[in-house]
Scaffold this active site. Structure first.
Site, PDB file in Angstrom:
ATOM      1  N   GLU A 104       0.839  -1.205   0.000  1.00 30.27           N
ATOM      2  CA  GLU A 104       0.000   0.000   0.000  1.00 30.27           C
ATOM      3  C   GLU A 104       0.871   1.251   0.000  1.00 30.27           C
ATOM      4  O   GLU A 104       1.984   1.237   0.532  1.00 30.27           O
ATOM      5  CB  GLU A 104      -0.878   0.008   1.271  1.00 30.27           C
ATOM      6  CG  GLU A 104      -2.305  -0.409   1.046  1.00 30.27           C
ATOM      7  CD  GLU A 104      -3.154   0.627   0.303  1.00 30.27           C
ATOM      8  OE1 GLU A 104      -2.612   1.476  -0.425  1.00 30.27           O
ATOM      9  OE2 GLU A 104      -4.376   0.557   0.455  1.00 30.27           O
ATOM     10  N   ASP A 105       0.340   2.320  -0.555  1.00 29.11           N
ATOM     11  CA  ASP A 105       1.048   3.606  -0.483  1.00 29.11           C
ATOM     12  C   ASP A 105       0.897   4.219   0.899  1.00 29.11           C
ATOM     13  O   ASP A 105       1.854   4.710   1.490  1.00 29.11           O
ATOM     14  CB  ASP A 105       0.534   4.569  -1.564  1.00 29.11           C
ATOM     15  CG  ASP A 105      -0.986   4.748  -1.540  1.00 29.11           C
ATOM     16  OD1 ASP A 105      -1.673   3.992  -0.820  1.00 29.11           O
ATOM     17  OD2 ASP A 105      -1.485   5.640  -2.242  1.00 29.11           O
ATOM     18  N   ASP A 108      -4.501   4.983   6.233  1.00 28.19           N
ATOM     19  CA  ASP A 108      -5.106   6.138   6.903  1.00 28.19           C
ATOM     20  C   ASP A 108      -6.108   5.577   7.927  1.00 28.19           C
ATOM     21  O   ASP A 108      -5.716   5.177   9.023  1.00 28.19           O
ATOM     22  CB  ASP A 108      -5.743   6.982   5.781  1.00 28.19           C
ATOM     23  CG  ASP A 108      -6.394   8.260   6.231  1.00 28.19           C
ATOM     24  OD1 ASP A 108      -6.844   8.333   7.369  1.00 28.19           O
ATOM     25  OD2 ASP A 108      -6.474   9.211   5.435  1.00 28.19           O
TER      26      ASP A 108
HETATM   27  P1  IMP Z   1      -7.825   4.244   4.205  1.00 29.47           P
HETATM   28  O1  IMP Z   1      -8.761   3.256   3.607  1.00 29.47           O
HETATM   29  O2  IMP Z   1      -8.566   5.335   4.967  1.00 29.47           O
HETATM   30  O3  IMP Z   1      -6.736   3.637   5.051  1.00 29.47           O
HETATM   31  O4  IMP Z   1      -7.159   5.044   3.023  1.00 29.47           O
HETATM   32  C1  IMP Z   1      -6.252   4.455   2.177  1.00 29.47           C
HETATM   33  C2  IMP Z   1      -6.263   5.055   0.801  1.00 29.47           C
HETATM   34  O5  IMP Z   1      -6.703   6.421   0.801  1.00 29.47           O
HETATM   35  C3  IMP Z   1      -4.849   5.094   0.271  1.00 29.47           C
HETATM   36  O6  IMP Z   1      -4.550   3.924  -0.456  1.00 29.47           O
HETATM   37  C4  IMP Z   1      -4.839   6.332  -0.586  1.00 29.47           C
HETATM   38  O7  IMP Z   1      -5.279   6.032  -1.891  1.00 29.47           O
HETATM   39  C5  IMP Z   1      -5.837   7.252   0.057  1.00 29.47           C
HETATM   40  N1  IMP Z   1      -5.201   8.234   0.965  1.00 29.47           N
HETATM   41  C6  IMP Z   1      -5.209   8.242   2.316  1.00 29.47           C
HETATM   42  N2  IMP Z   1      -4.540   9.297   2.814  1.00 29.47           N
HETATM   43  C7  IMP Z   1      -4.075   9.973   1.737  1.00 29.47           C
HETATM   44  C8  IMP Z   1      -3.257  11.168   1.600  1.00 29.47           C
HETATM   45  O8  IMP Z   1      -2.834  11.836   2.568  1.00 29.47           O
HETATM   46  N3  IMP Z   1      -2.970  11.537   0.311  1.00 29.47           N
HETATM   47  C9  IMP Z   1      -3.400  10.850  -0.782  1.00 29.47           C
HETATM   48  N4  IMP Z   1      -4.154   9.739  -0.693  1.00 29.47           N
HETATM   49  C10 IMP Z   1      -4.488   9.302   0.555  1.00 29.47           C
END
Ligand code: IMP
Length: 180
Positions: A104-105, A108
Site C-alpha cells: 500500500e502507499d 489512513d
Molecule cells: P484508508 O482506507 O482510509 O486507510 O485510506 C487508504 C487510501 O486512501 C490510500 O490507499 C490512498 O489512496 C488514500 N489516501 C489516504 N490518505 C491519503 C493522503 O494523505 N494523500 C493521498 N491519498 C491518501
C-alpha cells in the site's frame, strides 16, 4: 518557500526523495531477512494506483523470487476518505494457497487494508502480510497488525511519490504536504 498549487490548494515540500529511498532501503532489508530462503514464491500485491512508485522502488531492492499482482481500489475523494471501498479492477491472478504481501502507499483509516485482507482470506490466501510506505497512526485504529511500515506521518493530506489529489501529483518525486 517553493510549493505547488492544485485545484486551489497549496502543497509544500515535506519529505525529500532521498529520505524516502532510505526508508525503503530499511524496509527491504527487513523483508529480505524475513522472506529469504522460502520454499514458495510469495505474491507482491500492488494496490493501484497509489502504490505504483513505491512498489517499483521496493521491488528493485527485494532479493527473493516473487510474483507481482495488482488490484485497483478507490476510497478517497479529494482530500478525505469516503469510508466505502470501490473495486475498480480485481486481483490480476489467483491467490489461493499463496502467501501474499499487500503493498500500500498509505494507511489512513485502515478501511482499505481491512477490506483487502478479508477479500484475500475469502480467496484462500495462505498468509497475508501488510506493507505500507506511509501510516497515519493518529487515524489508524484497526485491530490489524501492519507488518512493514516505512514511515509514520501526522494526520495531514500528502501528495506525490504515487499519491494523488484528484488524480494529479502522482509523478512528483518527493512527498508534499497540504499547507493549511
Ligand atoms: P484508508 O482506507 O482510509 O486507510 O485510506 C487508504 C487510501 O486512501 C490510500 O490507499 C490512498 O489512496 C488514500 N489516501 C489516504 N490518505 C491519503 C493522503 O494523505 N494523500 C493521498 N491519498 C491518501
Amino acid at each position: 518557500m517553493n510549493g505547488i498549487i492544485l485545484f486551489g490548494k497549496r502543497f509544500v515540500p515535506y519529505i525529500p526523495h532521498a529520505e524516502l529511498e532510505q526508508d525503503i532501503d530499511r524496509l527491504a532489508r527487513r523483508m529480505n531477512a524475513d522472506f529469504a530462503g522460502g520454499e514458495d514464491i510469495p505474491v507482491l500485491l500492488c494496490v493501484l494506483n497509489g502504490s505504483i512508485l513505491f512498489t517499483g522502488e521496493l521491488m528493485k531492492r527485494l532479493e527473493f523470487d516473487m510474483e507481482l499482482m495488482t488490484i485497483k481500489l478507490s476510497s478517497y475523494q479529494g482530500t478525505s476518505s469516503t469510508g466505502s471501498i470501490r473495486e475498480i479492477t480485481d486481483i490480476s491472478g489467483d491467490v489461493s494457497g499463496r502467501r501474499v504481501i499487500i503493498v500500500e502507499d498509505i494507511v489512513d483509516t485502515g478501511n482499505t487494508i481491512l477490506y483487502l485482507r478479508n477479500k484475500l482470506i475469502e480467496e484462500g490466501a495462505s498468509d497475508i502480510r501488510i506493507c505500507t510506505m506511509l501510516l497515519k497512526p493518529e487515524v489508524y485504529h484497526q485491530d490489524l497488525k501492519l507488518d512493514y511500515v516505512a514511515r509514520e506521518i501526522p494526520d495531514k493530506f500528502v501528495l506525490g511519490f504515487g499519491l494523488d489529489f484528484n488524480e494529479l501529483g502522482r509523478n512528483l518525486k518527493e512527498l508534499y504536504i497540504l499547507d493549511e
